[in-house]
Write an enzyme that holds these catalytic residues in place. Structure first.
Site, PDB file in Angstrom:
ATOM      1  CG  ASP A   8      -1.687  -1.282   1.404  1.00 28.81           C
ATOM      2  OD1 ASP A   8      -1.120  -2.358   1.086  1.00 28.81           O
ATOM      3  OD2 ASP A   8      -2.815  -1.241   1.894  1.00 28.81           O
ATOM      4  CD  GLU A  39      -6.897   0.592   0.284  1.00 28.25           C
ATOM      5  OE1 GLU A  39      -8.051   0.527  -0.118  1.00 28.25           O
ATOM      6  OE2 GLU A  39      -6.595   0.581   1.484  1.00 28.25           O
ATOM      7  CG  ASN A  40      -3.944   3.238   1.703  1.00 32.73           C
ATOM      8  OD1 ASN A  40      -3.382   2.175   1.957  1.00 32.73           O
ATOM      9  ND2 ASN A  40      -5.190   3.471   2.054  1.00 32.73           N
ATOM     10  CG  ASN A  67     -10.349  -0.507   2.973  1.00 31.21           C
ATOM     11  OD1 ASN A  67      -9.239  -0.898   2.630  1.00 31.21           O
ATOM     12  ND2 ASN A  67     -10.518   0.317   3.988  1.00 31.21           N
ATOM     13  CG  HIS A  68      -9.228   3.767   1.739  1.00 31.61           C
ATOM     14  ND1 HIS A  68     -10.130   4.556   2.407  1.00 31.61           N
ATOM     15  CD2 HIS A  68      -8.415   3.243   2.689  1.00 31.61           C
ATOM     16  CE1 HIS A  68      -9.865   4.532   3.713  1.00 31.61           C
ATOM     17  NE2 HIS A  68      -8.829   3.728   3.911  1.00 31.61           N
ATOM     18  CG  HIS A 150      -7.023  -4.328   0.648  1.00 30.97           C
ATOM     19  ND1 HIS A 150      -5.769  -3.777   0.536  1.00 30.97           N
ATOM     20  CD2 HIS A 150      -7.745  -3.439   1.356  1.00 30.97           C
ATOM     21  CE1 HIS A 150      -5.748  -2.595   1.119  1.00 30.97           C
ATOM     22  NE2 HIS A 150      -6.939  -2.372   1.645  1.00 30.97           N
ATOM     23  CG  HIS A 175      -6.620  -3.351   5.024  1.00 33.92           C
ATOM     24  ND1 HIS A 175      -7.106  -2.111   4.682  1.00 33.92           N
ATOM     25  CD2 HIS A 175      -7.198  -3.664   6.217  1.00 33.92           C
ATOM     26  CE1 HIS A 175      -7.953  -1.702   5.622  1.00 33.92           C
ATOM     27  NE2 HIS A 175      -8.017  -2.611   6.569  1.00 33.92           N
ATOM     28  CG  HIS A 177      -0.829   0.353   5.949  1.00 36.77           C
ATOM     29  ND1 HIS A 177      -0.981   1.719   5.916  1.00 36.77           N
ATOM     30  CD2 HIS A 177      -1.624  -0.132   4.969  1.00 36.77           C
ATOM     31  CE1 HIS A 177      -1.844   2.056   4.958  1.00 36.77           C
ATOM     32  NE2 HIS A 177      -2.242   0.938   4.388  1.00 36.77           N
TER      33      HIS A 177
HETATM   34 FE   LIG Z   1      -7.030  -0.749   2.973  1.00 36.82          FE
END
Ligand SMILES: [Fe+2]
Length: 261
Positions: A8, A39-40, A67-68, A150, A175, A177
């Protein structure tokens, strides 16, 4: 088939770190395909066109989400216009933009890349186990298969990996991190890593400023997370060799573990 998968990318500092180090990692390890979870990328929440292009420019072939995925509205157009941008495949219904599977030719071989999202301690979403079964039926025999799962919990990641053991070549978590040190080849031959870790701040907590996170635990009050864009940074990744016998190895470049090239 050699793959680098980078975890990520968190905000502008993550983008800078990726831009600085991914070309050096590719020069060192010569992967045939490079996959990055983005995604981040936009300030920790979602991805815009500028980051998507920059991640590709840094050396990625395929960008996965999580999820983002939907935090920036322009992602809808990005997903519809770019085969190499994936969102989790198990979003519900038939009308969610984009897709979570792409099959890419890699020299004389083919690689299927799948993006799935977990359900434990996360927002409701379709069953990733059943969705994986359905997706695998769409993939021709002989195609190698990599999954970015994720998900929040180690147990759900392990469960999906064991459920798919012998049916996919690699399943790597994103996810949380934080890179886990459990890379293994499961009994059926699938390479598995619970979480590959993140790319961004080294001195924050999961990429955000430590002060806000600590304050939340001290007071149980909601605090606003901000990307920690000062100070030191890190990149976390794994190397996969998908051959008759699969191989997986974790890697990170941090102030405590500098790149040895
Ligand atoms: Fe995430």
């Amino acid at each position: 088939m050699r793959i680098i998968f980078v975890g990520d990318v968190m905000g502008a500092v993550g983008m800078q770190t990726l831009t600085e180090y991914l070309p050096r990692l590719k020069a060192k390890y010569h992967p045939q395909i490079t996959i990055v979870n983005g995604e981040n990328a936009d300030n920790g929440r979602g991805i815009k066109s500028q980051q998507f292009k920059a991640i590709l420019h840094a050396g990625a072939d395929i960008v996965t989400l999580g999820n983002h995925a939907w935090d920036k509205s322009e992602v809808t157009d990005l997903l519809q216009n770019n085969d190499n941008l994936l969102r989790p495949a198990n979003y519900p219904g038939l009308h969610t933009p984009g897709k979570g599977l792409v099959i890419k030719q890699v020299n004389q071989e083919y690689l299927a890349v799948i993006n799935l999202q977990g359900r434990a301690l996360m927002a409701p979403i379709d069953d990733p186990f059943t969705k994986a079964d359905l997706l695998l039926k769409q993939i021709p025999a002989g195609v190698k298969i990599f999954i970015d799962f994720h998900a929040e919990t180690t147990s759900e990641k392990g469960a999906l990996a064991h459920y798919l053991d012998g049916r996919v070549d690699a399943i790597v978590g994103t996810h949380t991190h934080v890179q886990t040190n459990d890379a293994q080849i499961l009994p059926g031959g699938t390479a598995f890593l619970t979480d590959v870790g993140m790319t961004g701040s080294y001195d924050g907590i999961l990429g955000v400023k430590a002060t806000a996170s600590v304050q939340r635990f001290l007071t149980q009050q909601p605090t606003r997370y901000e990307i920690d864009d000062q100070g030191r940074h890190q990149i976390n990744y794994c190397l996969l060799d998908l051959e008759n016998k699969n191989h997986i190895q974790v890697g990170q470049i941090t102030p405590d573990r500098p790149l040895d090239d």
